[in-house]
Design a protein around this motif. Structure first.
Motif, PDB file in Angstrom:
ATOM      1  N   MET A  20       0.845  -1.194   0.000  1.00  0.00           N
ATOM      2  CA  MET A  20       0.000   0.000   0.000  1.00  0.00           C
ATOM      3  C   MET A  20       0.885   1.251   0.000  1.00  0.00           C
ATOM      4  SD  MET A  20      -3.047   0.916   2.552  1.00  0.00           S
ATOM      5  CE  MET A  20      -3.699   2.553   2.625  1.00  0.00           C
ATOM      6  N   THR A  21       0.565   2.197  -0.849  1.00  0.00           N
ATOM      7  CA  THR A  21       1.327   3.428  -0.960  1.00  0.00           C
ATOM      8  C   THR A  21       0.933   4.383   0.152  1.00  0.00           C
ATOM      9  OG1 THR A  21       1.353   3.152  -3.347  1.00  0.00           O
ATOM     10  CG2 THR A  21       1.905   5.316  -2.514  1.00  0.00           C
ATOM     11  N   LYS A  22       1.940   5.028   0.733  1.00  0.00           N
ATOM     12  CA  LYS A  22       1.686   6.028   1.766  1.00  0.00           C
ATOM     13  C   LYS A  22       1.042   7.254   1.148  1.00  0.00           C
ATOM     14  CE  LYS A  22       5.670   5.033   4.725  1.00  0.00           C
ATOM     15  NZ  LYS A  22       6.867   5.654   5.308  1.00  0.00           N
ATOM     16  N   GLU A  23       0.199   7.956   1.931  1.00  0.00           N
ATOM     17  CA  GLU A  23      -0.428   9.179   1.457  1.00  0.00           C
ATOM     18  C   GLU A  23       0.567  10.342   1.457  1.00  0.00           C
ATOM     19  OE1 GLU A  23      -4.343  11.902   2.444  1.00  0.00           O
ATOM     20  OE2 GLU A  23      -4.198   9.902   3.311  1.00  0.00           O
ATOM     21  N   PHE A  24       1.503  10.322   2.417  1.00  0.00           N
ATOM     22  CA  PHE A  24       2.547  11.336   2.521  1.00  0.00           C
ATOM     23  C   PHE A  24       3.866  10.651   2.859  1.00  0.00           C
ATOM     24  CE2 PHE A  24      -1.222  13.847   3.209  1.00  0.00           C
ATOM     25  CZ  PHE A  24      -0.924  15.068   2.624  1.00  0.00           C
ATOM     26  N   LYS A  25       4.958  11.224   2.369  1.00  0.00           N
ATOM     27  CA  LYS A  25       6.295  10.744   2.695  1.00  0.00           C
ATOM     28  C   LYS A  25       7.170  11.933   3.041  1.00  0.00           C
ATOM     29  CE  LYS A  25       6.706   6.547  -0.130  1.00  0.00           C
ATOM     30  NZ  LYS A  25       7.510   5.920  -1.205  1.00  0.00           N
ATOM     31  N   THR A  26       8.167  11.697   3.865  1.00  0.00           N
ATOM     32  CA  THR A  26       9.107  12.765   4.172  1.00  0.00           C
ATOM     33  C   THR A  26      10.071  12.947   3.003  1.00  0.00           C
ATOM     34  OG1 THR A  26      10.737  11.296   5.175  1.00  0.00           O
ATOM     35  CG2 THR A  26       9.043  12.224   6.647  1.00  0.00           C
ATOM     36  N   VAL A  27      10.673  14.125   2.949  1.00  0.00           N
ATOM     37  CA  VAL A  27      11.693  14.384   1.937  1.00  0.00           C
ATOM     38  C   VAL A  27      12.830  13.379   2.098  1.00  0.00           C
ATOM     39  CG1 VAL A  27      13.399  16.071   1.121  1.00  0.00           C
ATOM     40  CG2 VAL A  27      11.082  16.823   1.722  1.00  0.00           C
ATOM     41  N   ALA A  28      13.195  13.098   3.342  1.00  0.00           N
ATOM     42  CA  ALA A  28      14.307  12.179   3.624  1.00  0.00           C
ATOM     43  C   ALA A  28      14.075  10.795   3.028  1.00  0.00           C
ATOM     44  CB  ALA A  28      14.526  12.077   5.130  1.00  0.00           C
ATOM     45  N   GLU A  29      12.821  10.382   2.914  1.00  0.00           N
ATOM     46  CA  GLU A  29      12.516   9.064   2.339  1.00  0.00           C
ATOM     47  C   GLU A  29      12.813   8.988   0.843  1.00  0.00           C
ATOM     48  OE1 GLU A  29       8.900   6.885   4.220  1.00  0.00           O
ATOM     49  OE2 GLU A  29       8.503   9.040   4.422  1.00  0.00           O
ATOM     50  N   SER A  30      12.950  10.135   0.182  1.00  0.00           N
ATOM     51  CA  SER A  30      13.196  10.140  -1.259  1.00  0.00           C
ATOM     52  C   SER A  30      14.672  10.313  -1.615  1.00  0.00           C
ATOM     53  CB  SER A  30      12.402  11.272  -1.927  1.00  0.00           C
ATOM     54  OG  SER A  30      13.005  12.538  -1.680  1.00  0.00           O
ATOM     55  N   ILE A  31      15.503  10.618  -0.649  1.00  0.00           N
ATOM     56  CA  ILE A  31      16.896  10.962  -0.948  1.00  0.00           C
ATOM     57  C   ILE A  31      17.650   9.784  -1.553  1.00  0.00           C
ATOM     58  CG2 ILE A  31      19.126  11.590   0.085  1.00  0.00           C
ATOM     59  CD1 ILE A  31      17.578  13.376   2.035  1.00  0.00           C
ATOM     60  N   VAL A  32      18.368  10.089  -2.631  1.00  0.00           N
ATOM     61  CA  VAL A  32      19.238   9.113  -3.286  1.00  0.00           C
ATOM     62  C   VAL A  32      20.595   9.773  -3.454  1.00  0.00           C
ATOM     63  CG1 VAL A  32      19.673   7.779  -5.387  1.00  0.00           C
ATOM     64  CG2 VAL A  32      17.332   8.027  -4.544  1.00  0.00           C
ATOM     65  N   THR A  33      21.652   9.038  -3.124  1.00  0.00           N
ATOM     66  CA  THR A  33      23.015   9.520  -3.299  1.00  0.00           C
ATOM     67  C   THR A  33      23.782   8.508  -4.131  1.00  0.00           C
ATOM     68  OG1 THR A  33      22.938  10.616  -1.142  1.00  0.00           O
ATOM     69  CG2 THR A  33      25.113  10.268  -2.108  1.00  0.00           C
ATOM     70  N   ILE A  34      24.481   9.018  -5.141  1.00  0.00           N
ATOM     71  CA  ILE A  34      25.277   8.167  -6.015  1.00  0.00           C
ATOM     72  C   ILE A  34      26.669   8.778  -6.117  1.00  0.00           C
ATOM     73  CG2 ILE A  34      25.589   7.303  -8.376  1.00  0.00           C
ATOM     74  CD1 ILE A  34      22.551   7.406  -8.706  1.00  0.00           C
ATOM     75  N   SER A  35      27.692   7.928  -6.023  1.00  0.00           N
ATOM     76  CA  SER A  35      29.074   8.384  -6.218  1.00  0.00           C
ATOM     77  C   SER A  35      29.725   7.535  -7.301  1.00  0.00           C
ATOM     78  CB  SER A  35      29.879   8.256  -4.923  1.00  0.00           C
ATOM     79  OG  SER A  35      29.394   9.141  -3.946  1.00  0.00           O
ATOM     80  N   GLU A  36      30.580   8.196  -8.091  1.00  0.00           N
ATOM     81  CA  GLU A  36      31.267   7.488  -9.168  1.00  0.00           C
ATOM     82  C   GLU A  36      32.608   8.170  -9.421  1.00  0.00           C
ATOM     83  OE1 GLU A  36      30.669   6.810 -13.935  1.00  0.00           O
ATOM     84  OE2 GLU A  36      28.892   6.677 -12.676  1.00  0.00           O
ATOM     85  N   LEU A  37      33.638   7.350  -9.587  1.00  0.00           N
ATOM     86  CA  LEU A  37      34.959   7.860  -9.928  1.00  0.00           C
ATOM     87  C   LEU A  37      34.954   8.267 -11.394  1.00  0.00           C
ATOM     88  CD1 LEU A  37      37.873   8.284  -8.893  1.00  0.00           C
ATOM     89  CD2 LEU A  37      38.378   6.003  -9.763  1.00  0.00           C
ATOM     90  N   MET A  38      35.456   9.457 -11.686  1.00  0.00           N
ATOM     91  CA  MET A  38      35.446   9.973 -13.051  1.00  0.00           C
ATOM     92  C   MET A  38      36.667   9.467 -13.823  1.00  0.00           C
ATOM     93  SD  MET A  38      32.664  11.697 -13.532  1.00  0.00           S
ATOM     94  CE  MET A  38      31.947  10.275 -12.712  1.00  0.00           C
ATOM     95  N   LEU A  39      36.406   8.692 -14.851  1.00  0.00           N
ATOM     96  CA  LEU A  39      37.438   8.025 -15.636  1.00  0.00           C
ATOM     97  C   LEU A  39      37.770   8.813 -16.907  1.00  0.00           C
ATOM     98  CD1 LEU A  39      35.957   4.425 -15.384  1.00  0.00           C
ATOM     99  CD2 LEU A  39      37.770   5.444 -13.978  1.00  0.00           C
TER     100      LEU A  39
END
Length: 181
Positions: free
Chosen positions: A1-20
């Motif tokens: 079941m989908t929540k009616e509201f979510k916090t901003v923190a629940e959506s945070i995505v962090t990605i790191s990548e070495l630049m080649l």
């Protein structure tokens, strides 16, 4: 079941990548097109995480390249949902590059992507609302409303048929342009 509201923190995505080196342009900096591709990926991940469904890119509202990204730096992107409509979400993304030898970190890019949640038939679906907990959450949401209003004004102002060349010659005066007919 989908929540009616979510916090901003629940959506945070962090990605790191070495630049080649394979990601660089002819000037030895990381190619802007590659960075745009990464931005689109993290915007998708962030919006899908918030909505719980597949999302598509509706528009790239702002991409500000502030500093070049060097080969060998660790690129880190952090995305969060800053604003939600009924089926759309504005995803804010901050890009930083770290020199892994010195530890120096620089802000390289700020971007805003509008993403839309879709069902299996490609129809837009309702997304959860946002719970704003921090001053940053509130500030980002308020700034997003302003961005949205400016976007609506820009669309209303710039219809292709609104510009007839003879009537609008005064607009191009003073710019680095030459009109030849």
């Amino acid at each position: 079941m989908t929540k009616e509201f979510k916090t901003v923190a629940e959506s945070i995505v962090t990605i790191s990548e070495l630049m080649l080196p394979s990601r660089s342009n002819f000037n030895g900096k990381i190619h802007g097109g590659y960075v745009l591709s990464l931005l689109d990926q993290i915007a998708f991940a962030c919006a899908s995480k918030h909505s719980g469904v597949y999302c598509v890119t509706a528009s790239v509202d702002t991409v500000d390249f502030l500093n070049p990204i060097e080969i060998g730096e660790l690129l880190t992107m952090k995305a969060s949902v800053n604003f939600v409509g009924s089926s759309s979400m504005l995803v804010g993304i901050r890009v930083e590059a770290e020199n892994i030898q010195t530890g120096e970190v620089k802000h390289c890019n700020s971007s805003y992507f509008t993403m839309v949640a879709k069902d299996n038939e490609g129809k837009s679906v309702k997304v959860p609302g946002l719970i704003l907990k921090t001053e940053d959450d509130i500030r980002r949401f308020a700034k997003s409303i302003k961005r949205y209003d400016n976007k609506k004004k820009r669309r209303a102002e710039f219809h292709e048929t609104d510009f007839v060349s003879e009537e609008h010659l005064h607009i191009v005066e003073g710019y680095n342009v030459k009109i030849e007919r």
